[in-house]
Design a protein around this motif. Structure first.
Motif, PDB file in Angstrom:
ATOM      1  N   UNK A 173       0.811  -1.208   0.000  1.00 28.61           N
ATOM      2  CA  UNK A 173       0.000   0.000   0.000  1.00 28.61           C
ATOM      3  C   UNK A 173       0.844   1.256   0.000  1.00 28.61           C
ATOM      4  N   UNK A 174       2.138   1.111  -0.285  1.00 26.92           N
ATOM      5  CA  UNK A 174       3.060   2.232  -0.171  1.00 26.92           C
ATOM      6  C   UNK A 174       3.138   3.101  -1.422  1.00 26.92           C
ATOM      7  N   UNK A 175       2.656   2.600  -2.545  1.00 25.32           N
ATOM      8  CA  UNK A 175       2.714   3.340  -3.811  1.00 25.32           C
ATOM      9  C   UNK A 175       1.297   3.516  -4.336  1.00 25.32           C
ATOM     10  N   UNK A 176       0.991   4.697  -4.819  1.00 27.52           N
ATOM     11  CA  UNK A 176      -0.366   4.991  -5.276  1.00 27.52           C
ATOM     12  C   UNK A 176      -0.745   4.178  -6.511  1.00 27.52           C
ATOM     13  N   UNK A 177      -2.032   3.974  -6.685  1.00 30.61           N
ATOM     14  CA  UNK A 177      -2.538   3.235  -7.844  1.00 30.61           C
ATOM     15  C   UNK A 177      -2.120   3.916  -9.142  1.00 30.61           C
ATOM     16  N   UNK A 233      14.153   0.460  -3.374  1.00 32.65           N
ATOM     17  CA  UNK A 233      13.296   0.340  -4.548  1.00 32.65           C
ATOM     18  C   UNK A 233      14.103  -0.299  -5.675  1.00 32.65           C
ATOM     19  N   UNK A 234      13.504  -1.283  -6.333  1.00 35.48           N
ATOM     20  CA  UNK A 234      14.106  -1.880  -7.524  1.00 35.48           C
ATOM     21  C   UNK A 234      13.091  -1.767  -8.657  1.00 35.48           C
ATOM     22  N   UNK A 235      13.522  -1.204  -9.771  1.00 34.92           N
ATOM     23  CA  UNK A 235      12.614  -0.994 -10.904  1.00 34.92           C
ATOM     24  C   UNK A 235      13.356  -1.315 -12.189  1.00 34.92           C
ATOM     25  N   UNK A 239      12.803   6.651  -8.503  1.00 33.85           N
ATOM     26  CA  UNK A 239      12.795   7.745  -7.527  1.00 33.85           C
ATOM     27  C   UNK A 239      11.364   8.130  -7.153  1.00 33.85           C
ATOM     28  N   UNK A 240      10.467   8.125  -8.132  1.00 34.44           N
ATOM     29  CA  UNK A 240       9.060   8.447  -7.844  1.00 34.44           C
ATOM     30  C   UNK A 240       8.474   7.426  -6.860  1.00 34.44           C
ATOM     31  N   UNK A 241       8.746   6.149  -7.098  1.00 38.03           N
ATOM     32  CA  UNK A 241       8.257   5.111  -6.186  1.00 38.03           C
ATOM     33  C   UNK A 241       8.892   5.266  -4.807  1.00 38.03           C
ATOM     34  N   UNK A 242      10.178   5.634  -4.777  1.00 40.04           N
ATOM     35  CA  UNK A 242      10.880   5.799  -3.506  1.00 40.04           C
ATOM     36  C   UNK A 242      10.272   6.932  -2.681  1.00 40.04           C
ATOM     37  N   UNK A 243       9.934   8.020  -3.322  1.00 41.91           N
ATOM     38  CA  UNK A 243       9.338   9.151  -2.604  1.00 41.91           C
ATOM     39  C   UNK A 243       8.008   8.755  -1.966  1.00 41.91           C
ATOM     40  N   UNK A 244       7.186   8.008  -2.698  1.00 39.95           N
ATOM     41  CA  UNK A 244       5.908   7.589  -2.140  1.00 39.95           C
ATOM     42  C   UNK A 244       6.093   6.563  -1.026  1.00 39.95           C
ATOM     43  N   UNK A 245       7.088   5.677  -1.185  1.00 41.75           N
ATOM     44  CA  UNK A 245       7.341   4.663  -0.153  1.00 41.75           C
ATOM     45  C   UNK A 245       7.842   5.315   1.134  1.00 41.75           C
ATOM     46  N   UNK A 246       8.644   6.356   1.022  1.00 43.31           N
ATOM     47  CA  UNK A 246       9.137   7.055   2.202  1.00 43.31           C
ATOM     48  C   UNK A 246       7.997   7.821   2.875  1.00 43.31           C
ATOM     49  N   UNK A 247       7.112   8.405   2.089  1.00 40.58           N
ATOM     50  CA  UNK A 247       5.945   9.089   2.648  1.00 40.58           C
ATOM     51  C   UNK A 247       5.069   8.109   3.425  1.00 40.58           C
ATOM     52  N   UNK A 248       4.903   6.901   2.901  1.00 35.80           N
ATOM     53  CA  UNK A 248       4.124   5.876   3.605  1.00 35.80           C
ATOM     54  C   UNK A 248       4.812   5.489   4.915  1.00 35.80           C
ATOM     55  N   UNK A 249       6.133   5.414   4.888  1.00 37.66           N
ATOM     56  CA  UNK A 249       6.895   5.108   6.105  1.00 37.66           C
ATOM     57  C   UNK A 249       6.693   6.197   7.139  1.00 37.66           C
ATOM     58  N   UNK A 250       6.826   7.442   6.734  1.00 33.64           N
ATOM     59  CA  UNK A 250       6.692   8.565   7.664  1.00 33.64           C
ATOM     60  C   UNK A 250       5.293   8.656   8.262  1.00 33.64           C
ATOM     61  N   UNK A 251       4.305   8.130   7.549  1.00 28.27           N
ATOM     62  CA  UNK A 251       2.942   8.139   8.056  1.00 28.27           C
ATOM     63  C   UNK A 251       2.764   7.260   9.281  1.00 28.27           C
TER      64      UNK A 251
END
Length: 223
Positions: A72-76, A184-186, A207-219
């Motif tokens: 659930x860490x990356x948006x649809x 992140x591996x892409x 990098x885009x996926x990494x930013x969203x994954x870090x935001x999910x972590x910080x949440x």
């Protein structure tokens, strides 16, 4: 669309066993004990043993106690953009301790274009332990560069491999945020022209996926 055999390298990527071998687990050295220095220097009372009078070292509070749900860490919207045709729910890889390590994978072949995305979290015992693992990982993966403004420190690298004349380009982003590591591996390939997506496409996607994954972590950061 005609049926095309996957190159050996990409066929292996579809095996959960190999996924575990290629995930962030191989990139990390595990938690290390935090060391603190006590500043209190009171004089022991008469008759008191050094052990009884010595100050007790305290351990700094961890910013992150558990890993967020990686699927659930990356948006649809981002998933549809990075991995067209993939099930957005993703597939979480089994872990022996989901509080410490969790990974989710998405992959799909749409037409002739193949894409693969992994998001991995590791929660260590301290910021120092995470920094040690981060340093070891980025040293091993030399040739990349820093990603400003992402976590406490972030590193990105893109590599191109060729097998049976088929190119595959893979990007890796490693982020340290407090006592947590996000990896992140892409990667991607085009089976029609046997070329790989450009470095810019893979790097920006990772990098885009990494930013969203870090935001999910910080949440889920501890109060």
């Amino acid at each position: 669309m005609r049926s095309l055999p996957l190159p050996l390298a990409l066929t292996a990527r579809l095996s959960p066993v190999v996924v575990l071998a290629t995930m962030g687990w191989a990139l990390t050295s595990g938690p290390f004990a935090a060391t603190t220095t006590a500043e209190h220097k009171s004089t022991p009372e008469s008759g008191a043993s050094p052990e009884a009078s010595a100050p007790t070292a305290t351990t700094a509070a961890k910013a992150y106690a558990t890993s967020p749900a990686p699927c659930g860490s990356v948006s649809v919207a981002t998933l549809k953009s990075l991995v067209p045709g993939a099930k957005t729910a993703g597939k979480e890889i089994p872990s022996t301790d989901t509080k410490v390590r969790r990974t989710c994978s998405w992959n799909a072949l749409k037409g002739y274009d193949y894409r693969w995305l992994d998001v991995s979290y590791e929660i260590t015992e301290s910021d120092a332990a995470a920094q040690k693992s981060y340093t070891e990982t980025t040293t091993q993966k030399s040739g990349g560069g820093a990603v400003p403004g992402l976590g406490d420190s972030a590193y990105s690298i893109v590599n191109l491999t060729t097998e049976d004349k088929q190119q595959t380009r893979e990007g890796t982003v490693v982020v340290r945020a407090g006592n947590a590591l996000v990896t992140i591996t892409y990667n991607g390939s085009d089976f029609e022209n046997k070329k790989a997506p450009s470095t810019d496409v893979i790097n920006k996607g990772a990098i885009k996926a990494a930013k969203e994954a870090v935001t999910a972590l910080e949440g889920g950061k501890a109060a």
